[in-house]
Motif scaffolding. Structure first.
Motif, PDB file in Angstrom:
ATOM      1  N   GLY A 229       1.013  -1.195   0.092  1.00  0.00           N
ATOM      2  CA  GLY A 229      -0.149  -0.035   0.009  1.00  0.00           C
ATOM      3  C   GLY A 229       0.831   1.374   0.037  1.00  0.00           C
ATOM      4  N   ASN A 230       2.046   1.157   0.246  1.00  0.00           N
ATOM      5  CA  ASN A 230       2.954   2.479   0.008  1.00  0.00           C
ATOM      6  C   ASN A 230       3.282   2.658  -1.132  1.00  0.00           C
ATOM      7  OD1 ASN A 230       3.139   1.880   2.935  1.00  0.00           O
ATOM      8  ND2 ASN A 230       5.279   0.879   3.008  1.00  0.00           N
ATOM      9  N   GLN A 231       2.185   3.569  -1.724  1.00  0.00           N
ATOM     10  CA  GLN A 231       2.289   3.825  -3.238  1.00  0.00           C
ATOM     11  C   GLN A 231       2.785   5.523  -3.432  1.00  0.00           C
ATOM     12  OE1 GLN A 231       1.589   1.902  -6.004  1.00  0.00           O
ATOM     13  NE2 GLN A 231       2.045   0.303  -4.413  1.00  0.00           N
ATOM     14  N   GLY A 232       3.021   6.065  -2.446  1.00  0.00           N
ATOM     15  CA  GLY A 232       3.539   7.466  -2.451  1.00  0.00           C
ATOM     16  C   GLY A 232       2.274   8.398  -2.542  1.00  0.00           C
ATOM     17  N   ASP A 233       1.173   8.035  -2.133  1.00  0.00           N
ATOM     18  CA  ASP A 233      -0.026   8.883  -1.807  1.00  0.00           C
ATOM     19  C   ASP A 233       0.241  10.319  -1.249  1.00  0.00           C
ATOM     20  OD1 ASP A 233      -1.245   6.665  -3.113  1.00  0.00           O
ATOM     21  OD2 ASP A 233      -2.713   6.124  -1.279  1.00  0.00           O
ATOM     22  N   ALA A 234       1.064  10.283  -0.050  1.00  0.00           N
ATOM     23  CA  ALA A 234       1.166  11.593   0.547  1.00  0.00           C
ATOM     24  C   ALA A 234       2.074  12.386  -0.230  1.00  0.00           C
ATOM     25  CB  ALA A 234       2.004  11.046   1.912  1.00  0.00           C
ATOM     26  N   LEU A 235       3.046  11.851  -0.793  1.00  0.00           N
ATOM     27  CA  LEU A 235       4.082  12.303  -1.739  1.00  0.00           C
ATOM     28  C   LEU A 235       3.601  13.087  -2.755  1.00  0.00           C
ATOM     29  CD1 LEU A 235       7.150  13.231  -2.380  1.00  0.00           C
ATOM     30  CD2 LEU A 235       7.152  10.871  -3.664  1.00  0.00           C
ATOM     31  N   LEU A 236       2.647  12.534  -3.627  1.00  0.00           N
ATOM     32  CA  LEU A 236       1.955  12.886  -4.674  1.00  0.00           C
ATOM     33  C   LEU A 236       0.841  13.990  -4.233  1.00  0.00           C
ATOM     34  CD1 LEU A 236       1.509   9.524  -6.420  1.00  0.00           C
ATOM     35  CD2 LEU A 236       3.185  11.579  -7.131  1.00  0.00           C
ATOM     36  N   TRP A 237       0.269  13.602  -3.112  1.00  0.00           N
ATOM     37  CA  TRP A 237      -0.699  14.851  -2.737  1.00  0.00           C
ATOM     38  C   TRP A 237       0.241  16.215  -2.269  1.00  0.00           C
ATOM     39  CZ3 TRP A 237      -3.278  10.562   0.940  1.00  0.00           C
ATOM     40  CH2 TRP A 237      -4.651  10.205   0.156  1.00  0.00           C
ATOM     41  N   GLY A 238       1.208  16.004  -1.824  1.00  0.00           N
ATOM     42  CA  GLY A 238       1.694  17.147  -1.252  1.00  0.00           C
ATOM     43  C   GLY A 238       2.481  17.901  -2.207  1.00  0.00           C
ATOM     44  N   GLN A 239       3.179  17.228  -3.334  1.00  0.00           N
ATOM     45  CA  GLN A 239       3.551  18.020  -4.642  1.00  0.00           C
ATOM     46  C   GLN A 239       2.579  18.607  -5.284  1.00  0.00           C
ATOM     47  OE1 GLN A 239       5.483  14.352  -6.304  1.00  0.00           O
ATOM     48  NE2 GLN A 239       7.498  15.100  -5.775  1.00  0.00           N
ATOM     49  N   ALA A 240       1.445  17.888  -5.469  1.00  0.00           N
ATOM     50  CA  ALA A 240       0.127  18.790  -5.998  1.00  0.00           C
ATOM     51  C   ALA A 240      -0.011  19.952  -5.152  1.00  0.00           C
ATOM     52  CB  ALA A 240      -0.987  17.884  -6.066  1.00  0.00           C
ATOM     53  N   MET A 241       0.242  20.072  -4.004  1.00  0.00           N
ATOM     54  CA  MET A 241      -0.190  21.204  -3.307  1.00  0.00           C
ATOM     55  C   MET A 241       0.955  21.878  -2.882  1.00  0.00           C
ATOM     56  SD  MET A 241      -2.286  19.314  -0.125  1.00  0.00           S
ATOM     57  CE  MET A 241      -2.647  21.012   0.732  1.00  0.00           C
ATOM     58  N   SER A 242       1.852  21.825  -3.977  1.00  0.00           N
ATOM     59  CA  SER A 242       3.261  22.768  -3.714  1.00  0.00           C
ATOM     60  C   SER A 242       4.163  22.627  -2.430  1.00  0.00           C
ATOM     61  CB  SER A 242       2.997  24.198  -4.241  1.00  0.00           C
ATOM     62  OG  SER A 242       2.261  24.486  -5.461  1.00  0.00           O
ATOM     63  N   ALA A 243       3.915  21.466  -1.931  1.00  0.00           N
ATOM     64  CA  ALA A 243       4.747  21.298  -0.638  1.00  0.00           C
ATOM     65  C   ALA A 243       6.206  20.952  -0.815  1.00  0.00           C
ATOM     66  CB  ALA A 243       3.997  19.916   0.138  1.00  0.00           C
ATOM     67  N   SER A 244       7.056  21.286   0.095  1.00  0.00           N
ATOM     68  CA  SER A 244       8.582  21.081  -0.343  1.00  0.00           C
ATOM     69  C   SER A 244       8.673  19.434   0.073  1.00  0.00           C
ATOM     70  CB  SER A 244       9.275  21.874   0.701  1.00  0.00           C
ATOM     71  OG  SER A 244      10.636  21.645   0.616  1.00  0.00           O
ATOM     72  N   THR A 245       9.490  18.866  -0.782  1.00  0.00           N
ATOM     73  CA  THR A 245       9.884  17.786  -0.505  1.00  0.00           C
ATOM     74  C   THR A 245      11.503  17.639  -0.167  1.00  0.00           C
ATOM     75  OG1 THR A 245      10.219  16.969  -2.863  1.00  0.00           O
ATOM     76  CG2 THR A 245       8.153  16.656  -1.727  1.00  0.00           C
ATOM     77  N   LYS A 246      12.172  16.644   0.411  1.00  0.00           N
ATOM     78  CA  LYS A 246      13.428  16.624   0.682  1.00  0.00           C
ATOM     79  C   LYS A 246      14.153  14.940   0.798  1.00  0.00           C
ATOM     80  CE  LYS A 246      14.646  20.942   0.824  1.00  0.00           C
ATOM     81  NZ  LYS A 246      14.841  21.608   2.246  1.00  0.00           N
ATOM     82  N   ASP A 247      15.043  15.027   0.286  1.00  0.00           N
ATOM     83  CA  ASP A 247      15.658  13.456   0.491  1.00  0.00           C
ATOM     84  C   ASP A 247      15.053  12.449  -0.125  1.00  0.00           C
ATOM     85  OD1 ASP A 247      17.614  14.979   1.984  1.00  0.00           O
ATOM     86  OD2 ASP A 247      16.899  14.534   3.888  1.00  0.00           O
ATOM     87  N   LEU A 248      14.573  12.622  -1.413  1.00  0.00           N
ATOM     88  CA  LEU A 248      13.602  11.383  -2.143  1.00  0.00           C
ATOM     89  C   LEU A 248      14.311  10.303  -2.315  1.00  0.00           C
ATOM     90  CD1 LEU A 248      11.268  13.585  -4.068  1.00  0.00           C
ATOM     91  CD2 LEU A 248      10.760  12.658  -1.737  1.00  0.00           C
ATOM     92  N   GLY A 249      15.865  10.375  -2.322  1.00  0.00           N
ATOM     93  CA  GLY A 249      16.766   9.383  -2.520  1.00  0.00           C
ATOM     94  C   GLY A 249      17.141   8.421  -1.489  1.00  0.00           C
ATOM     95  N   ALA A 250      16.538   8.954  -0.154  1.00  0.00           N
ATOM     96  CA  ALA A 250      17.055   8.081   1.060  1.00  0.00           C
ATOM     97  C   ALA A 250      16.072   6.967   1.231  1.00  0.00           C
ATOM     98  CB  ALA A 250      16.709   9.186   2.258  1.00  0.00           C
ATOM     99  N   CYS A 251      16.250   6.012   1.750  1.00  0.00           N
ATOM    100  CA  CYS A 251      15.780   4.655   1.956  1.00  0.00           C
ATOM    101  C   CYS A 251      16.196   3.775   2.809  1.00  0.00           C
ATOM    102  CB  CYS A 251      15.406   4.001   0.754  1.00  0.00           C
ATOM    103  SG  CYS A 251      17.142   3.141   0.121  1.00  0.00           S
TER     104      CYS A 251
END
Length: 473
Positions: A229-251
């Motif tokens: 279920g970890n399909q990136g929903d939060a990330l995609l919603w945030g990007q659509a709302m012009s939220a800042s994202t950081k360290d997307l290469g971290a895992c």
């Protein structure tokens, strides 16, 4: 899945707080918010809340707890924060690192004392990068048991968890305030719920093949051992709302997943003297460097596999872990009376294996490091009978995400807090830096549990202020 413009929609229901995701992060956030008197609902896409938490070892690092004091462990939030930053190369937000380190002990003690989560301190060895014993886990040392305890606590607190409720849309007004959500049931029917605050606790994007290929190209072919279920929903919603994202290469990767059994093998085996060799019978890395970055190193070996080699002393110690006991029962753990027997059965070149073991003995005698930087203690040198497990590298979960401040409020690209949107756990930017090597053991659940508690308290405070201003003359 979309961001829908809010136009005074009529929602089917309204609640002050909605939390998306009923893993450890969402449940802890709910416990914290409800304790502050907030009416809320937790929405979970699955029939039974499990999430990535249930697939983990369930270890949560925390500093200066009474569990540590009882065993004579001297630790502090400042030391813990320094350990986290050293591992990630000082790439994480110092304010968030300080927040998690300083709130870790109080959060663990609150869950234990108020909600009866049966934590105990894991002793006997240090995980890579930790300078003190600070891993807290439930007795069976599994994420599944931790989830069960959190669900029991949530039920006892009367928290409303709605399962089989996949959130598909957020309703957002022109000020970027979330006004509500739309959820979809398995039969395709939809319901809408208005809210005054929203917490995203729905983890990262590890299950989204396209996003993994975009942000984690070195692990695009790795086995994914996280929740689907970890399909990136939060990330995609945030990007659509012009939220800042950081360290997307971290895992968080892991270099020790039994294959083909798909059972997590604790890195405690390596920390107590075990080694990994490839099909050529050769070591290929410093096994004490960290299990996250080890995933890519194992995947770079012939056939993308390695053999964990250890001995009876380590086997006995590892049986404290339920996952290891499961590996024993499944036949993943193999025992050999001698190195010759091991080489013949596993089809590994005996000469290379003998050279590998001779090298370890020489390094221990000289008290010098090998070419990878590992030192071998004489007391930890492997002795027959030997044990072996065939393993591969895997991706467990992502660590980058929506940038948040010290109240878990999501920030926009200008660094300003969005009006009523919070994120924690895998949905938020973690403290593991920018890649797979910055992950310090337990960082995932640290963010889920501690930042989840912060998000719940902060959402409650925001709603309290909103209510206070509404009743002022």
């Amino acid at each position: 899945m979309a961001i829908l413009p809010y136009a005074h929609d009529t929602f089917d229901a309204h609640l002050p707080l909605v939390i998306i995701g009923a893993g450890a992060c969402g449940l802890v956030a709910a416990l914290a918010a409800q304790e502050a008197g907030v009416e809320l609902m937790v929405l979970e896409r699955d029939p039974l809340p499990r999430g990535s938490t249930a697939m983990s070892s369930g270890f949560i690092p925390a500093a200066d707890t009474h569990f540590q004091h009882a065993l004579g462990v001297s630790d502090s939030p400042d030391v813990m924060a320094e350990d986290i930053q050293k591992k990630n190369g000082f790439e994480a937000d110092p304010a968030i690192v300080e927040l998690l380190a300083h709130q870790s002990g109080p959060t663990i003690e609150w869950l234990a004392d108020q909600h009866h989560i049966p934590f105990e301190l894991v002793d006997g060895f240090l995980y890579p990068g930790h300078s003190q014993l600070r891993m807290h886990a439930t007795p069976r040392r599994t994420g599944e048991e931790l989830m069960g305890a959190l669900l029991n606590a949530s039920e006892a607190a009367g928290i409303d968890i709605v399962t089989q409720a996949r959130v598909v849309d957020l309703h957002v007004d022109s000020t970027q305030r979330v006004r509500g959500i739309t959820l979809e049931r398995p039969d395709g029917s939809r319901e809408s719920i208005g809210c005054d605050a929203l917490i995203l606790a729905c983890n990262g994007y590890g299950g989204n093949v396209e996003l993994v290929e975009r942000y984690l190209p070195t692990l695009k072919n790795a086995l994914y051992y996280g929740h689907e279920g970890n399909q990136g929903d939060a990330l995609l919603w945030g990007q659509a709302m012009s939220a800042s994202t950081k360290d997307l290469g971290a895992c968080q990767g892991h270099g020790s997943l039994a294959t083909p059994h798909q059972i997590l093998i604790s890195w405690a085996l390596m920390m107590q003297g075990g080694i990994q060799v490839n099909i050529n019978g050769e070591r290929f890395s410093n096994e004490h460097g960290g299990y996250s970055e080890q995933a890519a190193k194992v995947l770079a070996q012939p056939e993308k596999i390695a053999w964990n080699l250890f001995d009876a002393r380590i086997d006995e110690s590892a049986q404290a872990f339920e996952d290891y006991r499961n590996a024993l029962e499944s036949g993943a753990v193999r025992r050999f009376a001698s190195l010759e027997e091991l080489a013949e059965d596993l089809k590994l070149p005996l000469n290379a294996l003998q050279a590998t073991f001779a090298d370890m003995h020489q390094l221990a005698k000289q008290q010098s490091s090998d070419r990878f930087g590992r030192r071998f203690e004489p007391t930890h040198l492997l002795k027959p009978p030997y044990y072996a497990i065939r393993v591969t590298g895997a991706l467990f979960h992502t660590q980058g995400g929506l940038e948040v401040n010290s109240t878990a409020r999501v920030l926009n690209t200008q660094g300003q807090a969005l009006p009523n949107l919070f994120a924690a756990g895998g949905a938020a930017r973690g403290v593991s830096g920018s890649n797979d090597s910055g992950y310090l053991s337990g960082n995932g659940l640290l963010s889920a549990v501690v930042l989840g508690a912060v998000a719940g308290k902060s959402a409650a405070e925001l709603l309290r202020l909103k209510l206070s201003s509404a009743v002022l003359p």
